[in-house]
Scaffold this active site. Sequence first.
Site, PDB file in Angstrom:
ATOM      1  N   SER A  20     -64.573 -21.424  20.786  1.00 21.02           N
ATOM      2  CA  SER A  20     -65.604 -22.418  21.098  1.00 21.02           C
ATOM      3  C   SER A  20     -66.195 -22.075  22.451  1.00 21.02           C
ATOM      4  O   SER A  20     -65.488 -22.061  23.467  1.00 21.02           O
ATOM      5  CB  SER A  20     -64.993 -23.818  21.147  1.00 21.02           C
ATOM      6  OG  SER A  20     -65.831 -24.660  21.917  1.00 21.02           O
ATOM      7  N   HIS A  45     -68.011 -20.615  17.695  1.00 22.15           N
ATOM      8  CA  HIS A  45     -68.066 -22.060  17.436  1.00 22.15           C
ATOM      9  C   HIS A  45     -68.921 -22.727  18.515  1.00 22.15           C
ATOM     10  O   HIS A  45     -68.644 -22.597  19.709  1.00 22.15           O
ATOM     11  CB  HIS A  45     -66.628 -22.590  17.455  1.00 22.15           C
ATOM     12  CG  HIS A  45     -66.456 -24.015  17.095  1.00 22.15           C
ATOM     13  ND1 HIS A  45     -66.361 -24.465  15.787  1.00 22.15           N
ATOM     14  CD2 HIS A  45     -66.327 -25.120  17.869  1.00 22.15           C
ATOM     15  CE1 HIS A  45     -66.187 -25.779  15.773  1.00 22.15           C
ATOM     16  NE2 HIS A  45     -66.166 -26.203  17.035  1.00 22.15           N
ATOM     17  N   ASP A  47     -70.258 -26.235  19.947  1.00 19.99           N
ATOM     18  CA  ASP A  47     -70.006 -27.678  19.943  1.00 19.99           C
ATOM     19  C   ASP A  47     -71.237 -28.430  20.433  1.00 19.99           C
ATOM     20  O   ASP A  47     -71.552 -28.431  21.623  1.00 19.99           O
ATOM     21  CB  ASP A  47     -68.808 -27.991  20.846  1.00 19.99           C
ATOM     22  CG  ASP A  47     -67.506 -27.609  20.180  1.00 19.99           C
ATOM     23  OD1 ASP A  47     -67.285 -28.043  19.037  1.00 19.99           O
ATOM     24  OD2 ASP A  47     -66.713 -26.874  20.800  1.00 19.99           O
ATOM     25  N   MET A  49     -73.140 -31.825  21.122  1.00 23.78           N
ATOM     26  CA  MET A  49     -72.837 -33.235  21.411  1.00 23.78           C
ATOM     27  C   MET A  49     -74.088 -33.940  21.900  1.00 23.78           C
ATOM     28  O   MET A  49     -74.869 -33.358  22.658  1.00 23.78           O
ATOM     29  CB  MET A  49     -71.745 -33.327  22.472  1.00 23.78           C
ATOM     30  CG  MET A  49     -70.500 -32.538  22.112  1.00 23.78           C
ATOM     31  SD  MET A  49     -69.163 -32.812  23.284  1.00 23.78           S
ATOM     32  CE  MET A  49     -67.989 -31.551  22.747  1.00 23.78           C
ATOM     33  N   HIS A  79     -70.798 -27.027  15.151  1.00 24.59           N
ATOM     34  CA  HIS A  79     -70.060 -28.277  14.946  1.00 24.59           C
ATOM     35  C   HIS A  79     -70.874 -29.413  15.564  1.00 24.59           C
ATOM     36  O   HIS A  79     -70.951 -29.529  16.786  1.00 24.59           O
ATOM     37  CB  HIS A  79     -68.687 -28.132  15.623  1.00 24.59           C
ATOM     38  CG  HIS A  79     -67.843 -29.363  15.591  1.00 24.59           C
ATOM     39  ND1 HIS A  79     -66.693 -29.485  16.346  1.00 24.59           N
ATOM     40  CD2 HIS A  79     -67.952 -30.521  14.897  1.00 24.59           C
ATOM     41  CE1 HIS A  79     -66.153 -30.665  16.117  1.00 24.59           C
ATOM     42  NE2 HIS A  79     -66.899 -31.321  15.258  1.00 24.59           N
ATOM     43  N   MET A  81     -71.430 -32.921  16.700  1.00 20.66           N
ATOM     44  CA  MET A  81     -70.830 -34.214  17.047  1.00 20.66           C
ATOM     45  C   MET A  81     -71.971 -35.114  17.491  1.00 20.66           C
ATOM     46  O   MET A  81     -72.195 -35.348  18.683  1.00 20.66           O
ATOM     47  CB  MET A  81     -69.778 -34.012  18.148  1.00 20.66           C
ATOM     48  CG  MET A  81     -68.489 -33.398  17.618  1.00 20.66           C
ATOM     49  SD  MET A  81     -67.531 -32.567  18.895  1.00 20.66           S
ATOM     50  CE  MET A  81     -68.381 -31.003  18.951  1.00 20.66           C
ATOM     51  N   MET A 150     -60.000 -32.618  13.153  1.00 22.07           N
ATOM     52  CA  MET A 150     -60.008 -32.672  14.620  1.00 22.07           C
ATOM     53  C   MET A 150     -58.597 -32.981  15.120  1.00 22.07           C
ATOM     54  O   MET A 150     -57.977 -33.957  14.687  1.00 22.07           O
ATOM     55  CB  MET A 150     -60.952 -33.764  15.126  1.00 22.07           C
ATOM     56  CG  MET A 150     -62.434 -33.471  14.960  1.00 22.07           C
ATOM     57  SD  MET A 150     -63.014 -31.971  15.767  1.00 22.07           S
ATOM     58  CE  MET A 150     -62.590 -32.263  17.494  1.00 22.07           C
ATOM     59  N   ASP A 185     -59.369 -27.992  15.191  1.00 24.61           N
ATOM     60  CA  ASP A 185     -60.175 -27.881  16.408  1.00 24.61           C
ATOM     61  C   ASP A 185     -59.698 -28.907  17.427  1.00 24.61           C
ATOM     62  O   ASP A 185     -59.728 -30.118  17.165  1.00 24.61           O
ATOM     63  CB  ASP A 185     -61.645 -28.146  16.027  1.00 24.61           C
ATOM     64  CG  ASP A 185     -62.602 -28.030  17.204  1.00 24.61           C
ATOM     65  OD1 ASP A 185     -62.179 -27.627  18.296  1.00 24.61           O
ATOM     66  OD2 ASP A 185     -63.794 -28.356  17.007  1.00 24.61           O
ATOM     67  N   GLY A 186     -59.276 -28.402  18.588  1.00 23.72           N
ATOM     68  CA  GLY A 186     -58.879 -29.274  19.689  1.00 23.72           C
ATOM     69  C   GLY A 186     -57.444 -29.035  20.110  1.00 23.72           C
ATOM     70  O   GLY A 186     -56.523 -29.233  19.303  1.00 23.72           O
TER      71      GLY A 186
END
Length: 238
Positions: A20, A45, A47, A49, A79, A81, A150, A185-186
């Site tokens: 990520s 990846h 992310d 947001m 991804h 969010m 997640m 993920d996370g």
Amino acid sequence: MTDPRSRILSPPDRPLIAPSILAADFARLGEQAAAVLDAGADLLHLDVMDGHFVPNLTMGPDLCRGLREYLPDACLDVHLMVTDPAQFVVPFARAGANHLTFHIEAVPEPTALAREVRDQGMTAGLAINPATDLGAIEPFLEAFDLILVMSVHPGFAGQAFIADVLEKTRLIRPRLHAGQRLQMDGGVNRETAGACLEAGADVLVAASAIFRTPAYDQAIGELRNGPSLKKAMERKAT
Ligand code: DX5
Ligand code: ZN
């Protein structure tokens, strides 16, 4: 050139590693993204947001386009969010994304949007937060190429792994067919990767455990062959 989506649809017989870029040095993003791919990463990846679905703002389609131009062969795994993922399907497709994951918490009836994502030439993923029950996604698994469990509350890199979600991963695995991926993920790092793989995940996302280490190839190798939690605990005990 092979279609980057084949890395998701017909992956090699080993876990896929998806760094990520959230933990990359944004001032040197292209260089660091190229370096993780050279070091053996399978996907990049991204992310995304929106400051609404999660309390943070990160990146958008223009950044995706920049990476696509700089790294034409990379498989770009986006991804989302965001509260309204439908709004971003076409912009990310045009920006060269290969895969788009959105959240069940944002789209409780996700089948039509999955179709739209595929119609735009991307593979489709459905993500589930730690606090959401498996029942929320169970009826829709078939419509997706990838399910993302997640293992932190989304919003920030560098959080601790929530081990409780492994149970969800274990329950999802047998419900997927061979062509579907199961991503976690996370908080995935060398100590937790093994437990994710044992629970049935075959795509591991990691930001801090890759970008905040000096040797990307070593970090990627450790995640791929991740020692299980059990083995890690045995090591600690000796
Ligand atoms: C969290 C993001 C993750 C995050 C992972 O909201 O979806 O992809 O970047 O970061 P680490 O690996 O540091 O937990
Ligand atoms: Zn992510």
